[in-house]
Design an enzyme around this catalytic site. Structure first.
Site, PDB file in Angstrom:
ATOM      1  N   LYS A   9       0.855  -1.198   0.000  1.00  0.00           N
ATOM      2  CA  LYS A   9       0.000   0.000   0.000  1.00  0.00           C
ATOM      3  C   LYS A   9       0.887   1.243   0.000  1.00  0.00           C
ATOM      4  O   LYS A   9       2.076   1.198   0.356  1.00  0.00           O
ATOM      5  CB  LYS A   9      -0.942   0.033   1.205  1.00  0.00           C
ATOM      6  N   ASP A 131      -2.104  -0.999  10.662  1.00  0.00           N
ATOM      7  CA  ASP A 131      -2.416  -1.069   9.227  1.00  0.00           C
ATOM      8  C   ASP A 131      -3.102  -2.376   8.822  1.00  0.00           C
ATOM      9  O   ASP A 131      -3.596  -2.493   7.704  1.00  0.00           O
ATOM     10  CB  ASP A 131      -1.133  -0.939   8.382  1.00  0.00           C
TER      11      ASP A 131
END
Length: 272
Positions: A9, A131
């Protein structure tokens, strides 16, 4: 044996909005997954075994810890042989470890016919790392709190980007310790929501990265990458707390040569 894709990401902007009494910082960020991914080879086994191409000791591997958490929460002892082919640089702000954890967690929950509900799955993921919940779904999401309060977007981008990893690992915790009260941003001063409906390039014009400013200031290797990209006409952005830097488009031949000379890892990918 099954092969799972575990995506990287980037953070499209990151603002630190508050420091909590427990020492954690609250943030506002936009996560977006990439085509860049690790590959996870997984098969049922008689013993639990987690190995990586990066030679991370099993007891230190976030996937090993995730499996232990799953057992604590469900009473089920997962026994799998897992090998993680690491293509996502480590300590680069690209979420590789968190993605690995989420990918395996989702897989083993489905394998055992979903003993954890979606809500419980997200709670367990949040207990592993800030995350990790995002990677259970991926795409694009606004992250608040410590990054675990998520608002997933219907829209995603598909722009081509490239990433430069200067070969250094940066501790996220170390960067957060350097955040001063003057660096905090009030949530009402973050005017980015409208930009999310536009194009990716316009969105990048609206963002800041509080942690990125610290990294560029304190890590000469990252500053050199940023300055090189600016000189060549790109709009570089540090992802999360670094050390990776990304920019839109195709890297030029000149940039390719610079990366080879400097020993920087250049990765071409796209938003997904």
């Amino acid at each position: 044996m099954e092969i799972l894709k575990s995506p990287a990401k980037i953070n499209i902007g990151l603002w630190v909005t508050n420091k909590r009494p427990d020492g954690y910082h609250e943030i506002y960020t936009i996560f977006h997954t990439l085509e860049l991914h690790d590959r996870i080879f997984i098969k049922p086994a008689h013993i639990q075994k987690v190995q990586t191409s990066a030679n991370i000791p099993q007891e230190e591997n976030i996937v090993f810890k995730t499996i232990q958490k799953f057992e604590e929460w469900t009473g089920i002892k997962p026994l799998f042989e897992i090998f993680i082919e690491k293509n996502i640089p480590i300590g680069a702000g690209l979420g590789g470890g968190s993605s690995n954890a989420a990918t395996v967690l989702k897989y083993i929950n489905e394998y055992y016919e979903n003993p954890l509900s979606e809500e419980e799955l997200f709670q367990l993921a949040a207990s592993i790392g800030a995350d990790v919940p995002f990677f259970l779904k991926g795409g694009m999401a606004i992250g608040e709190g410590i990054g675990d309060k998520l608002q997933f977007m219907d829209k995603t981008f598909s722009d081509q980007i490239f990433i430069i990893y200067p070969g250094i690992k940066i501790s996220t915790g170390e960067i957060y310790q350097k955040v001063t009260p003057e660096m905090l941003t009030k949530k009402e001063d973050i005017h980015i929501i409208d930009s999310l409906t536009g194009d990716f390039e316009r969105l990048l014009d609206s963002i800041e990265n509080t942690l990125g400013k610290i990294v560029e200031r304190d890590f000469p290797q990252v500053k050199e990458v940023m300055n090189t990209l600016r000189y060549l006409g790109y709009k570089p952005v540090i992802s999360g707390s670094g050390s990776s830097v990304y920019a839109i488009g195709e890297p030029s031949e000149e940039l390719n040569k610079i990366c080879q000379i400097k020993g920087w890892k250049l990765i071409k990918t796209y938003l997904k």
